[in-house]
Design an enzyme around this catalytic site. Structure first.
Site: not given
Length: 302
Positions: A136-138, A236
């Protein structure tokens, strides 16, 4: 020294990756695929790819490269381990933590913390991403599954590929979505405008996101999203594509937005079948405090 394996084909038929997987029981299929990808497998001195069909009389040579040393620093970083056994771990990743080291983030990552806190990790994704089955993204918070051995890794990765695992997210988006639920089917690939970004493009990979409205506010909507596929930045990109970008998203969002720690996106629910026991396992993580406090301040729509 580099190890060399030699195999002669007598009666076997089919793709070389499948034939090797059957003949080399001590090696995982993922490892064999990696050898083929890295041009370590030759037939009579000629490099072959995974789809090569073996023939009677073929002489296969495999140059097994020396194992890379894990040149990562184990760091005693705070880590919320939701569940752990001999095969798997489930981690609740905080916002702001990068999953694995890269050029801009050599340390301080989830992987650095995993090496410190866990006694073993799978090796399938190589030196930089041990144990990492999915990312998962930062600035996305929430649940991640981690494989502690290669067999568990292959099983969990297959569940992701076969779409039998469960991944649900909660996001706050700009705008008021009129529909209670919907499905976004739009292919995602590299943006033709900015190569650092992802976008909906004609030649992209299939991407499917299901959404359901949880709450409507005057200018925002709280949604639950379920991934059917796992493309980079999928939620997103998809929410921007339909006109409801994520609040706080510095890349795909609006310039005027609610200040937070990046996008308001949380991986709240994670479900999978345990690779050894076959037990159905489901985990849930509450929203981060900044997410809950932001929601509490928003006026609801009439």
């Amino acid at each position: 020294m580099t190890e060399e394996l030699k195999i002669s084909i007598t009666e076997e038929k089919g793709r070389i990756d499948k034939v090797l997987a059957e003949k080399l029981a001590n090696y995982s299929r993922s490892q064999i695929q990696l050898w083929l990808k890295e041009a370590c497998v030759k037939i009579d001195g000629v490099v072959v790819k995974a789809n090569y069909k073996v023939q009677k009389g073929d002489r296969i040579t495999i140059q097994i490269p020396e194992p890379e040393t894990l040149d990562l620093i184990a760091e005693n970083l705070p880590l919320e381990i939701v569940y752990e056994d001999a095969d798997v771990a489930v981690i609740n990743k905080p916002q702001g933590m990068v999953v694995h080291p890269s050029a801009g983030h050599p340390n301080g990552t989830l992987v650095n913390a995993l090496i410190y806190h866990l006694n073993s990790l799978s090796s399938i994704n190589g030196v930089i991403r041990p144990g990492i089955v999915h990312r998962i993204d930062k600035d996305t918070s929430g649940l991640l599954m981690v494989a502690k051995n290669d067999q568990a890794h292959e099983d969990l990765a297959k569940q992701l590929k076969d779409k039998t695992s469960l991944r649900k997210y909660v996001a706050l988006v700009h705008g008021v979505i009129p529909h209670d639920k919907g499905v976004i089917r739009a292919p995602i690939g590299r943006s033709t405008v900015d190569r650092k970004m992802q976008a909906v493009v004609d030649n992209g990979k299939d991407a499917v996101t299901h959404f359901q409205v949880l709450e409507r506010y005057e200018d925002y909507t709280l949604v639950e999203l379920q991934l059917e596929t796992g493309r980079t930045h999928q939620i997103r990109v998809h929410m921007q594509y339909i006109g409801y970008p994520l609040v706080g998203d510095p890349v795909y969002g609006l310039k005027r937005t609610i200040k937070g720690n990046g996008q308001f996106l949380h991986a709240k629910l994670l479900g999978f079948t345990h690779p050894s026991t076959g037990e159905k396992m489901v985990f849930e993580a509450p929203l981060p405090e900044i997410f809950k406090k932001t929601l509490a301040k928003l006026p609801k729509s009439d």
